[in-house]
Design an enzyme around this catalytic site. Sequence first.
Site, PDB file in Angstrom:
ATOM      1  N   GLU A   1       1.054  -1.249   0.158  1.00 52.17           N
ATOM      2  CA  GLU A   1      -0.057  -0.102  -0.025  1.00 52.17           C
ATOM      3  C   GLU A   1       0.894   1.155   0.073  1.00 52.17           C
ATOM      4  OE1 GLU A   1      -1.984   3.391   1.232  1.00 52.17           O
ATOM      5  OE2 GLU A   1      -0.418   2.271   2.522  1.00 52.17           O
ATOM      6  N   GLU A   2       1.997   1.414   0.785  1.00 52.83           N
ATOM      7  CA  GLU A   2       2.659   2.417   0.911  1.00 52.83           C
ATOM      8  C   GLU A   2       3.495   2.793  -0.317  1.00 52.83           C
ATOM      9  OE1 GLU A   2       1.938   4.205   3.268  1.00 52.83           O
ATOM     10  OE2 GLU A   2       1.667   3.126   5.040  1.00 52.83           O
TER      11      GLU A   2
HETATM   12 ZN   LIG Z   1      -1.289   2.753   5.924  1.00 54.46          ZN
END
Ligand SMILES: [Zn+2]
Length: 493
Positions: A356-357
Amino acid sequence: MPSVPFRPTLPITILLAALSTVAVAQNPPAPATNPFGGIPQMTQAQQENYSAQLLDQLTEIKTAALSDDYAYNQVAHLTENIGPRISGSPQAKAAVDYVASELRQLGLDVQLEEVKVPHWVRGAETAELVEYSGQVAGTSQKIVLTALGGSTATPAEGLNADVVVVNNFDELKKLGREHVAGKIVLFNEIFDKQKAAAGISFIAYGEAVRYRAAGPKAAADLGAVAGLVRSVENADYRLPHTGFSVPAGIPAGAVTSEDAELIAHLAAQGRVRMHLTLTPQKFPDAIGYNVIADLKGTEHPEQIVVVSGHLDSWDLGTGAIDDAAGVAVAMESAEILQKLHLHPKRTLRVIAWMDEESGGAGSQAYTKDHSSDFPKHVAAIESDSGAAHPLGFDIRMSANAADLLRPALNVLESFGATALQPSSYPPGADISSMSEAGVPALGLRQDGRTYFNYHHSAADTLDKIVPSELRENAAAMAVVGYALADMKEPLPR
Ligand SMILES: [Zn+2]
């Protein structure tokens, strides 16, 4: 870390729906004209979808979750025994193996979904101001900073350049290439602490994070030799906060608020020259995995309710609030059902997202592999806003669908997690493509007043989590997840 702001207002329709709190079987719906005047009652659609047995089970799930430390123990293992889990790292892989094994132990059907992820490793990161107006002989000023994800490196011995400070993109544009080329640009956008104190920290984040995401690239486009931003953060303890930045082809970093102030003050007086050393390394893409674990539905196994968080984290802290907590409460949703021997009609799918990051490769891979099944995805929940006391859910779905969540939310009334806040944006980064495809989407919403004190910094560690608050989060995810998986009809679109 949701990258989009939440809407601050609660529409009146949802407020009114919140009043229908008491189940009175077979009574007609309360007249819409005077919702404050009568005893709240379930609508016909709510009554049809929530049997007395289901309502009892939801209460049983909540009660069990409020005394269960399964999620906390998972966060403790992910953060303290494994550690930071940046995409492409051995720790990210260890976390995948651990979560998969835990979910298999719960009796779930576990698949690893291969994802190509960036592999970037932080190096040295130091800076000092070596020339500035009014400098006293023999002095320099240390600058505390950290590289942004994907940053390129300076030479090993660092680079020297003048610093130009801008407050926004317009100021950068006005300066133009003539005043930017060959320089280090610092974006001095200040995170709005007052918004955070007032409970709309994600709006403050959305306003400031644009500079972290796009600032270094905008500076590079005008010939800058490095791009710096003021850390996107809500607490001034001289901690730098990292995060994703669009690849700029130049070194990119975040300085602390204190150091941004210092540089801005000195730059207002005259020339400021910085010696900057950032030596991260970018390796070829690595293989990562989404962990996908199904608790198969008894009647409609093909209908899927996703409960999720993201397993990767940034590398400065150990990623406790962002987002081991989200993964852990999703895991506990399944653990509670297994412990109570509850078997929902539909499949409860726990997903621990990868990457996600650093770009969202996990979410993209899931979309590529499963979008043909999205019509059978009944709803998707993500928790990625921390681990503090939950307030309810941000939702992106039809008003009819929201109305059918209400009886489940009412079960959470004892600890206040009852808000249903419509969002015009997908309420979670990893579930955004599902949301765009029409899948009803929910983001667990926590009290975010201190989230950005720690977010993406070395201070995102286990001690920031209050066990009782994490239990409330697990209860909220488990209750709503089970309701979605066991209501009579799938949530309408
Ligand atoms: Zn997050």
